[in-house]
Design a protein around this motif. Structure first.
Motif, PDB file in Angstrom:
ATOM      1  N   MET A 133      65.719  -7.762  20.326  1.00 19.46           N
ATOM      2  CA  MET A 133      64.931  -8.157  21.348  1.00 19.46           C
ATOM      3  C   MET A 133      63.964  -9.275  21.177  1.00 19.46           C
ATOM      4  SD  MET A 133      64.685  -5.285  24.272  1.00 19.46           S
ATOM      5  CE  MET A 133      64.551  -6.281  25.505  1.00 19.46           C
ATOM      6  N   GLY A 176      63.361  -2.152  32.930  1.00 16.26           N
ATOM      7  CA  GLY A 176      64.208  -1.850  31.911  1.00 16.26           C
ATOM      8  C   GLY A 176      65.502  -1.868  32.500  1.00 16.26           C
ATOM      9  N   ILE A 177      66.705  -1.798  31.737  1.00 19.47           N
ATOM     10  CA  ILE A 177      68.119  -1.780  31.935  1.00 19.47           C
ATOM     11  C   ILE A 177      68.335  -1.030  33.121  1.00 19.47           C
ATOM     12  CG2 ILE A 177      68.776  -0.501  30.131  1.00 19.47           C
ATOM     13  CD1 ILE A 177      71.365  -2.225  30.013  1.00 19.47           C
ATOM     14  N   GLN A 235      70.322  -8.024  29.742  1.00 21.54           N
ATOM     15  CA  GLN A 235      69.908  -6.804  28.939  1.00 21.54           C
ATOM     16  C   GLN A 235      71.006  -5.788  28.547  1.00 21.54           C
ATOM     17  OE1 GLN A 235      66.837  -4.185  30.519  1.00 21.54           O
ATOM     18  NE2 GLN A 235      65.641  -6.178  31.449  1.00 21.54           N
ATOM     19  N   ARG A 236      72.168  -5.684  29.260  1.00 27.37           N
ATOM     20  CA  ARG A 236      73.341  -5.005  28.945  1.00 27.37           C
ATOM     21  C   ARG A 236      74.065  -5.492  27.882  1.00 27.37           C
ATOM     22  NH1 ARG A 236      76.712  -0.978  31.181  1.00 27.37           N
ATOM     23  NH2 ARG A 236      78.884  -1.231  30.790  1.00 27.37           N
ATOM     24  N   TYR A 275      62.536 -12.270  23.840  1.00 28.46           N
ATOM     25  CA  TYR A 275      61.895 -11.244  24.868  1.00 28.46           C
ATOM     26  C   TYR A 275      60.315 -11.092  24.670  1.00 28.46           C
ATOM     27  CZ  TYR A 275      66.425 -10.108  27.181  1.00 28.46           C
ATOM     28  OH  TYR A 275      67.797 -10.036  27.669  1.00 28.46           O
ATOM     29  N   MET A 311      62.596  -1.743  27.957  1.00 28.68           N
ATOM     30  CA  MET A 311      63.753  -1.446  27.537  1.00 28.68           C
ATOM     31  C   MET A 311      63.826  -0.324  26.460  1.00 28.68           C
ATOM     32  SD  MET A 311      67.207  -2.135  27.268  1.00 28.68           S
ATOM     33  CE  MET A 311      67.709  -3.829  27.528  1.00 28.68           C
ATOM     34  N   ARG A 359      69.190 -10.050  35.346  1.00 29.81           N
ATOM     35  CA  ARG A 359      68.233  -9.531  34.413  1.00 29.81           C
ATOM     36  C   ARG A 359      69.038  -8.219  33.784  1.00 29.81           C
ATOM     37  NH1 ARG A 359      62.563  -7.416  36.114  1.00 29.81           N
ATOM     38  NH2 ARG A 359      63.978  -5.803  37.390  1.00 29.81           N
ATOM     39  N   TRP A 360      69.759  -7.369  34.557  1.00 25.76           N
ATOM     40  CA  TRP A 360      70.701  -6.189  34.072  1.00 25.76           C
ATOM     41  C   TRP A 360      71.698  -6.703  33.105  1.00 25.76           C
ATOM     42  CZ3 TRP A 360      75.795  -5.826  35.633  1.00 25.76           C
ATOM     43  CH2 TRP A 360      76.542  -4.965  35.047  1.00 25.76           C
TER      44      TRP A 360
END
Length: 532
Positions: free
Chosen positions: A303, A132-133, A144-145, A308, A316, A140-141
């Motif tokens: 998502m 997760g973030i 997601q952000r 995802y 997340m 990846r961060w």
């Protein structure tokens, strides 16, 4: 020849490891004491610079101070000319701990790319947070952000968060306090910290899982899910504070002790959320069409629409709940305690809230200030900021250097070193806040706002700073102001504990040891008119 079965071995090996470590520690301590240094790297004298010994470094004193690291680090940093210390100990990475705003800005903004969370951090929280973030770096961060940023728009805060806050306040929080007041206003004792944690958990679940104004459709009660989060977070925090990381890693490999409990609680969490995510899959297309017509959707649906997989969505959601469940309740617990110690500030806050809400605080009106009222509540905002300066929900945060570096104050950072910035200690540095750093004085925030400059996030990194600035900052303030106004306008809280400061316990998110036990009395409020 006798052989030991696997179950017996699983208990003998950790015991043997602990015995060897204890024997090694005692030997090293004796050698250090014989050398005349008492085995110190700061020791009981918080105003000494960190000192290390061959092989063990600061391990012995770190272990001795492990239950008072906040005070130990704060004293060492206050005595350091640069507000930076280096802690080098056996069994852990070399750690630079800093309360220097220039260093914090360098790590969080100027040289951001060189300071990811790093594998050491993600290992500690990986079993709970997955990918997760809050446990991710790099692309990846960033992806997601970008996706989750939609959850913090003004529209979502007004429609989803506002509805969830109002429903939870009316259904649980205010009735619980009202029942305590009905019971005699001095007889019934309630734990405000626990009430706030339950409230925040229910609200964030509604926002993350799309419950909105209705109930969240999970396969187990929210109270059981909350208990699983509590246990998993506490054990994960103890991993990070372990004097020797190998200890918890051995227990995890063998599936014994606290690591076994962590595995069980994480399974409860992930099974419940995965079932929700998978159950939502069959309804997603229809719901997305309906959501498009409404002009909004929830995190799970968004998502899924972005492609995802269910596992990533689960990661997340877990991160989202972890970030929102304890941070606001922690800040509010300390805020309410401080209001009982500073009734003059409480009166200023009440006058402002009355002015902004008028007659809307009871009956068919809103329980607390709405989004617009929240923006006008400047005194309340200052009091909350001052609360978090002294009692930050996250006492410290760490990054790990990808390459060698030198901080602005000249401290050398090696590749792989941990760099920890320390909001708890920074809030107590006279070098940053002046001689009254230890005092609760919300006026400092009003003065900074009046001067037009505000306070640098690198001087006050409660919400981080730079590219990883907390996306939920505005949502957190909306929630805290709503709860503060709803509670203070109706009730006077009187702590039952003796005078003195409660213990600040820094786990993944901080809490008040023993809770905030209070008696409750109904307040006679005065109405005003909202300023424009």
């Amino acid at each position: 020849m006798h052989t030991m079965d696997l179950e017996s071995c699983s208990y003998v090996l950790p015991l043997l490891t602990c015995c060897l470590f204890l024997l090694y520690s005692i030997t090293c301590y004796a050698l250090a004491a014989a050398a005349g240094g008492g085995g110190s790297c700061g020791g009981s004298d918080d105003h000494a610079a960190p000192r290390s010994y061959p092989l063990v470094g600061c391990l012995l004193d770190f272990y001795r101070n492990r239950r008072r690291l906040l005070a130990w680090y704060t004293g060492l940093l206050a005595a350091s000319p640069s507000q930076t210390i280096v802690v080098d100990r056996l069994g852990a990475r070399r750690t630079v701990v800093t309360a220097n705003p220039a260093n914090v800005e360098h790590v969080l903004r100027a040289n951001f790319g060189n300071y990811p969370k790093g594998k050491a951090f993600t290992d500690v929280l990986g079993d709970l947070l997955g990918g997760g973030i809050f446990n991710a770096d790099g692309e990846r961060w960033f992806a997601q952000r970008k996706l989750v940023s939609h959850e913090f728009s003004a529209r979502v805060m007004r429609e989803a968060v506002g509805v969830a806050l109002e429903r939870e306040a009316r259904a649980r929080l205010l009735p619980a306090l009202d029942a305590a007041a009905e019971g005699g206003g001095g007889v019934v004792v309630v734990d405000v910290q626990e009430l706030l944690r339950q409230f925040a958990f229910n609200v964030i679940c509604r926002v993350a899982l799309g419950g909105g104004g209705g109930e969240v459709a999970l396969a187990l009660p929210l109270s059981r899910l909350a208990a699983a989060f509590d246990a998993a977070a506490a054990i994960s925090a103890r991993r990070g504070a372990a004097p020797v990381a190998a200890a918890w890693k051995v227990k995890r490999a063998l599936g014994v002790g606290s690591e076994r409990r962590l595995r069980e609680e994480v399974k409860v969490i992930r099974d419940a959320i995965m079932e929700f995510v998978r159950d939502s899959s069959s309804r997603r297309r229809r719901e997305q069409l309906l959501a498009a017509a409404r002009g909004r959707d929830d995190l799970v649906s968004r998502m899924a629409a972005a492609g995802y997989p269910d596992e990533a969505i689960c990661d997340m959601v877990v991160s989202f709940i972890m970030a929102g469940r304890d941070t606001t309740s922690s800040a509010l617990t300390w805020f309410f305690w401080l209001m009982t110690r500073h009734r003059d500030v409480e009166r200023e806050v009440l006058d402002e809230v009355d002015a902004c809400m008028g007659d809307g605080g009871d009956g068919g009106g809103l329980a607390g200030v709405d989004l617009e009222g929240s923006r006008r509540a400047r005194v309340l905002h200052a009091a909350l900021c001052e609360t978090m300066r002294l009692y930050p929900p996250v006492a410290w945060d760490s990054k790990h250097a990808a390459e060698d570096d030198v901080l602005p104050d000249g401290t050398r950072v090696g590749r792989g070193d941990r760099v920890t910035y320390f909001p708890y200690g920074m809030g107590r540095m006279e070098a940053i806040w002046g001689a009254d750093a230890g005092e609760f004085r919300p006026g400092r925030w009003l003065a900074a706002a009046a001067a037009g400059g505000g306070v640098s996030p690198f001087k006050y990194p409660v919400f981080q700073g730079g590219p990883r600035t907390c996306l939920g900052k505005d949502m957190a303030f909306v929630q805290m102001k709503f709860v503060a106004s709803a509670v203070l306008r109706r009730f006077e809280l009187r702590p039952v504990a003796p005078e003195g400061s409660p213990e600040f316990v820094p786990l993944l998110t901080a809490h008040m040891a023993g809770g905030l036990k209070v008696t409750v009395r109904r307040r006679q409020r005065q109405n005003g008119t909202c300023e424009t």
